[in-house]
Design an enzyme around this catalytic site. Structure first.
Site, mmCIF file in Angstrom:
data_model
loop_
_atom_site.group_PDB
_atom_site.id
_atom_site.type_symbol
_atom_site.label_atom_id
_atom_site.label_comp_id
_atom_site.label_asym_id
_atom_site.label_seq_id
_atom_site.Cartn_x
_atom_site.Cartn_y
_atom_site.Cartn_z
ATOM 1 N N ASP A 1 0.828 -1.199 0.000
ATOM 2 C CA ASP A 1 0.000 0.000 0.000
ATOM 3 C C ASP A 1 0.867 1.256 0.000
ATOM 4 O O ASP A 1 1.581 1.518 0.972
ATOM 5 C CB ASP A 1 -0.867 -0.071 1.276
ATOM 6 C CG ASP A 1 -1.811 1.088 1.410
ATOM 7 O OD1 ASP A 1 -2.118 1.744 0.397
ATOM 8 O OD2 ASP A 1 -2.259 1.336 2.547
ATOM 9 N N ASP B 1 -10.209 4.655 -1.093
ATOM 10 C CA ASP B 1 -10.878 3.636 -0.270
ATOM 11 C C ASP B 1 -12.402 3.658 -0.424
ATOM 12 O O ASP B 1 -13.034 4.706 -0.360
ATOM 13 C CB ASP B 1 -10.552 3.850 1.207
ATOM 14 C CG ASP B 1 -9.120 3.486 1.531
ATOM 15 O OD1 ASP B 1 -8.318 3.255 0.605
ATOM 16 O OD2 ASP B 1 -8.800 3.420 2.727
#
Ligand code: GLA
Length: 378
Positions: free
Chosen positions: A169, A229
């Site tokens: 990430d 997200d």
């Protein structure tokens, strides 16, 4: 009348004959599989972040693995149990090795991997390519244990723990696209050098101007996040900024269908099926859409306590068969009439899976903010 306005996606598999007129995608447009890819179909699993965030513990992960078996998810095809951010000790050891947080994961990651494997499942873990993970960089988790400068060492550590899946990430506002490509490629090569098949899942977007939809990451990773997200929100006004709703992620990801194929998956983020901000109908539509997109299906709800209805959504055998079709074609939006849309996904047997999607709203009261967001920004 009411049923006309319900957000409903009905999915049916139909023969190519009946759909030839409306399906423009051809079976020959899927991306090529990388040699030896461990993700020839979209990965199916569970990830800790959406329900547990940074408070995840070893006990909860073991219980999730247990639930994956007892709920029937494993038998339906789910494999990966992925521990997201905050599993690690904030300090590397004297030799620079990563290690488990001794309080939260007292048995260590190798033992956890063994437990997961003992259930017939696979083990996934989270790490970041920069100095800090997301919880360290923008949250309050201490330390700087990202993989920058430790790629080979960390990949070897993961392989020694039996890791089968790495979520990597970016989580930094800095870095050009070419710097991202170079850094993500370093870990790809480090994983390959271990000789262990490890699914490589990247997120080039978090806390960064999203690049998941601006570059075809198929050369670099098995799957790549396409957006910021996704939270348990049906739809908001964000095009590709935090937080995303189901409709927003769909709109960014649907045009990328040509990138989809065995070993190459657009990742519209982990599922929010069964999370408190979505109704059951919305969860059903979300699951059907992600299945049609050939998305990785990583449950993000607390599968230890989910209702029978939510469990049934996640185990829908017809949708899982559509999602796992070996051709790997991404579903395309072949018709857009505003509130009503048609998605079509060519299947390996020459048929086409079709979804009729009504994204219109029922009434103003149906617009509501998500009530609970464990996997929220730090
Ligand atoms: C970012 C990612 C999330 C999750 C968190 C963990 O926000 O996009 O999926 O991994 O970091 O901190």
């Amino acid at each position: 009348m009411v049923s006309l306005h319900r957000r409903l996606l009905r999915l049916l598999t139909a023969t190519a004959l009946t759909l030839t007129a409306c399906v423009t995608a051809s079976a020959g447009t899927t991306a090529e599989a990388a040699p030896g890819s461990p993700a020839l179909t979209p990965p199916l699993g569970w990830n800790s972040w959406n329900s547990f965030g940074c408070s995840i513990t070893e006990a909860q992960v073991r219980q999730a693995a247990d639930a994956m078996v007892s709920s029937g998810m494993r038998d339906a095809g789910y494999q990966y149990v992925v521990v997201d951010d905050c599993w690690f000790d904030p300090q590397r050891d004297a030799a620079g090795n990563l290690r488990a947080n001794p309080t939260k994961f007292p048995s260590g990651m190798k033992a956890l991997g063994d437990y997961i494997h003992g259930k017939g499942l696979k083990f996934g873990i989270y790490q970041a390519p920069n100095e800090k993970t997301c919880a360290q960089g923008v949250g309050t988790y201490p330390g700087s244990t990202g993989s920058k400068g430790h790629e080979r060492q960390d990949a070897a550590t993961f392989a020694s723990w039996g890791v089968d899946y790495l979520k990597y990430d970016w989580c930094s506002g800095s870095g050009t696209l070419s710097e991202q490509i170079a850094r993500f490629t370093l870990m790809r090569d480090a994983l390959r050098a271990t000789g262990r098949p490890i699914v490589y899942s990247i997120n080039p977007n978090s806390f960064h101007a999203p690049t998941g939809d601006k570059y075809d990451w198929g050369e670099v990773a098995d799957l790549w996040r396409t957006t910021e997200d996704l939270l348990d929100i049906w739809q908001n006004n964000n095009t590709n900024s935090y937080p995303m709703g189901v409709g927003n992620v769909l709109d960014v990801t649907a045009p990328l269908a040509a990138q989809s194929g065995p070993g190459n998956w657009n990742d519209p983020d982990m599922l929010v099926v069964g999370r408190p901000g979505l109704s059951l109908t919305e969860s059903r539509s979300h699951f059907a859409l992600w299945s049609l997109l050939s998305a990785p299906l990583m449950a993000g709800n607390d599968i230890r306590t989910m209702s029978a209805d939510v469990s049934a959504i996640l185990r829908n055998p017809r949708l899982l068969a559509v999602n796992q079709d070996p051709l790997g074609a991404g579903g395309r939006r072949v018709r857009d009439d505003g509130d009503t849309e048609v998605f079509a996904k060519p299947m390996s047997d020459g048929s086409v899976a079709v979804g009729l999607f009504n994204r219109g709203v029922l009434a103003p009261a149906r617009h509501r903010a998500p009530r609970h967001q464990a996997g929220q920004r730090h």
